[in-house]
Design a protein around this motif. Structure first.
Motif, PDB file in Angstrom:
ATOM      1  N   ASP A   8       0.819  -1.203   0.000  1.00 38.27           N
ATOM      2  CA  ASP A   8       0.000   0.000   0.000  1.00 38.27           C
ATOM      3  C   ASP A   8       0.860   1.263   0.000  1.00 38.27           C
ATOM      4  N   THR A   9       2.156   1.098   0.144  1.00 33.27           N
ATOM      5  CA  THR A   9       3.058   2.243   0.147  1.00 33.27           C
ATOM      6  C   THR A   9       2.976   2.994  -1.173  1.00 33.27           C
ATOM      7  N   ALA A  10       2.709   4.295  -1.084  1.00 34.35           N
ATOM      8  CA  ALA A  10       2.538   5.124  -2.277  1.00 34.35           C
ATOM      9  C   ALA A  10       2.259   6.562  -1.846  1.00 34.35           C
ATOM     10  N   VAL A  11       2.274   7.444  -2.816  1.00 33.93           N
ATOM     11  CA  VAL A  11       1.735   8.786  -2.601  1.00 33.93           C
ATOM     12  C   VAL A  11       0.250   8.727  -2.939  1.00 33.93           C
ATOM     13  N   TYR A  12      -0.557   9.184  -2.020  1.00 34.37           N
ATOM     14  CA  TYR A  12      -2.009   9.154  -2.193  1.00 34.37           C
ATOM     15  C   TYR A  12      -2.501  10.554  -2.570  1.00 34.37           C
ATOM     16  N   TYR A  13      -3.313  10.602  -3.614  1.00 33.05           N
ATOM     17  CA  TYR A  13      -3.811  11.863  -4.135  1.00 33.05           C
ATOM     18  C   TYR A  13      -5.336  11.928  -4.022  1.00 33.05           C
ATOM     19  N   CYS A  14      -5.793  13.071  -3.580  1.00 35.58           N
ATOM     20  CA  CYS A  14      -7.224  13.349  -3.564  1.00 35.58           C
ATOM     21  C   CYS A  14      -7.641  13.819  -4.966  1.00 35.58           C
ATOM     22  N   HIS A  15      -8.815  13.408  -5.380  1.00 36.35           N
ATOM     23  CA  HIS A  15      -9.295  13.728  -6.723  1.00 36.35           C
ATOM     24  C   HIS A  15     -10.749  14.175  -6.647  1.00 36.35           C
ATOM     25  N   ALA A  16     -11.084  15.149  -7.487  1.00 38.60           N
ATOM     26  CA  ALA A  16     -12.468  15.629  -7.556  1.00 38.60           C
ATOM     27  C   ALA A  16     -12.852  15.842  -9.008  1.00 38.60           C
ATOM     28  N   ARG A  17     -14.060  15.435  -9.321  1.00 34.81           N
ATOM     29  CA  ARG A  17     -14.590  15.655 -10.665  1.00 34.81           C
ATOM     30  C   ARG A  17     -16.065  16.004 -10.554  1.00 34.81           C
ATOM     31  N   ARG A  18     -16.414  17.127 -11.175  1.00 34.76           N
ATOM     32  CA  ARG A  18     -17.812  17.548 -11.157  1.00 34.76           C
ATOM     33  C   ARG A  18     -18.652  16.566 -11.960  1.00 34.76           C
ATOM     34  N   MET A  19     -19.850  16.332 -11.498  1.00 31.61           N
ATOM     35  CA  MET A  19     -20.767  15.435 -12.207  1.00 31.61           C
ATOM     36  C   MET A  19     -20.882  15.859 -13.666  1.00 31.61           C
TER      37      MET A  19
END
Length: 116
Positions: free
Chosen positions: A88-99
């Motif tokens: 599970d080691t990694a850089v984790y990124y938050c993501h957002a996409r409008r409907m």
């Protein structure tokens, strides 16, 4: 759109972390939110997604261990990660996409390191 991720760190295998991502500059309820990760030498992959309506999906490797949730009052999406493994080691990124949009929005990434 601003996405501020936090909560990463170093943890031993079997441990837990809770990632948070605060979104600003958007109407949060109209956005699908997600967490991606990228390990060294690998492509970025979707870990978990929660749609504006609340439905979720996960990559197979984290099913039963990770839980994604959202709090509209706080404009925040969470990723509770339990039973962590070295892979599970990694850089984790938050993501957002409008409907109904194809435009991607990314946070700055937070490092998760799981030691064996």
């Amino acid at each position: 759109v601003q996405l501020q991720a936090s909560g990463g760190g170093l943890v031993q295998a079997g441990g837990a972390l809770n990632l948070s991502c605060v979104a600003s500059g958007i109407t949060f309820s109209r956005y699908d939110m997600g967490w991606y990760r990228q390990a060294p030498g690998k492509q970025r992959e979707l870990v978990a997604r929660i749609r504006s309506g609340g439905s979720t999906n996960y990559v197979d490797s984290v099913k039963g261990r990770f839980t994604i949730s959202r709090d509209s009052a706080k404009n925040t999406v969470y990723l509770q990660m339990n039973s962590l493994k070295p892979e599970d080691t990694a850089v984790y990124y938050c993501h957002a996409r409008r409907m109904f949009s194809a435009a991607d929005n990314w946070g700055q990434g937070t490092q998760v390191t799981v030691s064996s």
